[in-house]
Design a protein around this motif. Structure first.
Motif, short mmCIF file in Angstrom:
data_model
loop_
_atom_site.label_atom_id
_atom_site.label_comp_id
_atom_site.label_asym_id
_atom_site.label_seq_id
_atom_site.Cartn_x
_atom_site.Cartn_y
_atom_site.Cartn_z
N GLU A 178 -8.94 6.45 -2.62
CA GLU A 178 -9.10 5.66 -1.40
C GLU A 178 -7.97 5.92 -0.40
N ASN A 179 -6.76 6.03 -0.91
CA ASN A 179 -5.59 6.12 -0.04
C ASN A 179 -5.15 7.56 0.19
N MET A 180 -4.80 7.85 1.43
CA MET A 180 -4.21 9.14 1.75
C MET A 180 -3.05 8.94 2.70
N PHE A 181 -2.07 9.84 2.61
CA PHE A 181 -0.79 9.66 3.30
C PHE A 181 -0.32 10.99 3.91
N TRP A 182 0.38 10.89 5.02
CA TRP A 182 1.10 12.03 5.58
C TRP A 182 2.58 11.65 5.71
N TYR A 183 3.43 12.54 5.16
CA TYR A 183 4.87 12.40 5.25
C TYR A 183 5.46 13.65 5.90
N SER A 206 0.80 -1.23 0.00
CA SER A 206 0.00 0.00 0.00
C SER A 206 0.83 1.27 0.00
N THR A 207 2.10 1.14 0.29
CA THR A 207 2.88 2.35 0.54
C THR A 207 4.15 2.39 -0.30
N PHE A 247 -0.87 6.50 7.20
CA PHE A 247 -1.67 6.48 5.99
C PHE A 247 -3.04 5.88 6.29
N SER A 248 -3.92 6.10 5.33
CA SER A 248 -5.30 5.63 5.49
C SER A 248 -5.76 5.07 4.16
N TYR A 249 -6.37 3.90 4.18
CA TYR A 249 -6.84 3.29 2.94
C TYR A 249 -8.36 3.31 2.82
N ASP A 250 -9.00 3.91 3.81
CA ASP A 250 -10.47 4.03 3.76
C ASP A 250 -10.90 4.96 4.89
N VAL A 251 -12.12 5.40 4.80
CA VAL A 251 -12.67 6.27 5.85
C VAL A 251 -12.59 5.54 7.19
N LYS A 252 -12.15 6.27 8.20
CA LYS A 252 -12.01 5.77 9.56
C LYS A 252 -10.95 4.69 9.73
N MET A 253 -10.22 4.39 8.68
CA MET A 253 -9.14 3.40 8.77
C MET A 253 -7.82 4.13 8.75
#
Lengths: 107, 117
Positions: B30-35, A93-94, B48-54
């Motif tokens: 779907e995916n969001m990330f913080w770096y 995923s990353t 990171f998050s692959y879905d709402v609330k995840m």
């Protein structure tokens, strides 16, 4: 552990010279490989990915599974290529980003 | 064009303050990330998050938390800011094909330069 190494912090060349930015990785499985670029005052963006086998802005990158390398090459550097370049293998995923190589192309 | 926006370009906070960094994407990813991006250290994944609330921890989650209540929004929270959290923070988003294990291009925001004094 997943690791990616970009051995050069800074690569300085003259315009028209060939360029090779090195990337070695240590990864389980068969990762996808990416190169990202960040030009001055711009956001980070994808340059190319190995599965596409394409040339972007004159850059190519060959995946060598035996040497676990994914070096970025350009035969004739241009001043506008000056930027920070990151190699990034991907897991499920990353992405794992290398520490980056700053490319400076002088006139 | 995919657009990833971050709430602030520059932020100055004091040690001990609670800090919220907001990120919004408009491509239904779907995916969001913080770096965080630091000279000589490259980009390091915080969460990171692959879905709402995840959410999933990245490589350096200590001192941070995240929230994803809506698909388009991913927030990074510094519960009690410290000087070693002074950095450039980058948000990114990507689509993914569920179950394929393949990664798609990550699109980045412009970054928030946070200074903690």
């Amino acid at each position: 552990a997943q690791r990616v190494t970009q051995p050069e912090k800074l690569l300085s060349v003259f315009k028209g010279a060939p360029v090779e930015l090195k990337c070695n990785y240590s990864y389980s499985g068969s990762p996808e490989l990416f190169w990202y670029v960040q030009y001055s005052r711009q956001r980070l963006q994808l340059l190319l990915r190995h599965i596409s086998r394409e040339s972007i802005k004159g850059f190519t990158a060959d995946l060598n599974k035996g040497e676990t390398s994914f070096h970025l090459k350009k035969p004739f550097a241009q001043e506008e290529d000056s930027a920070m370049y990151y190699c990034a293998p991907s897991g499920y995923s990353t992405l794992t980003f290398g520490k980056g190589t700053m490319l400076l192309v002088s006139p | 064009d995919v657009k990833v926006t971050q709430s602030s370009r520059y932020l100055v906070k004091r040690t001990g303050e609670k800090v919220f960094l907001e990120c919004v994407q408009d491509m239904d990813h779907e995916n969001m990330f913080w770096y965080r991006q630091d000279p000589g250290l490259g980009l390091r994944l915080i969460y990171f998050s692959y879905d709402v609330k995840m959410k999933e921890k990245g490589d350096i989650p200590e001192g941070y938390s995240v929230s994803r209540e809506k698909k388009e929004r991913f927030s990074l929270i510094l519960e009690s800011a410290s000087t070693n959290q002074t950095s450039m923070y980058l948000c990114a988003s990507s689509s993914s094909l569920r179950g394929s294990g393949r990664n798609y291009e990550q699109y980045f925001g412009p970054g928030t330069r946070l200074t903690v004094t």
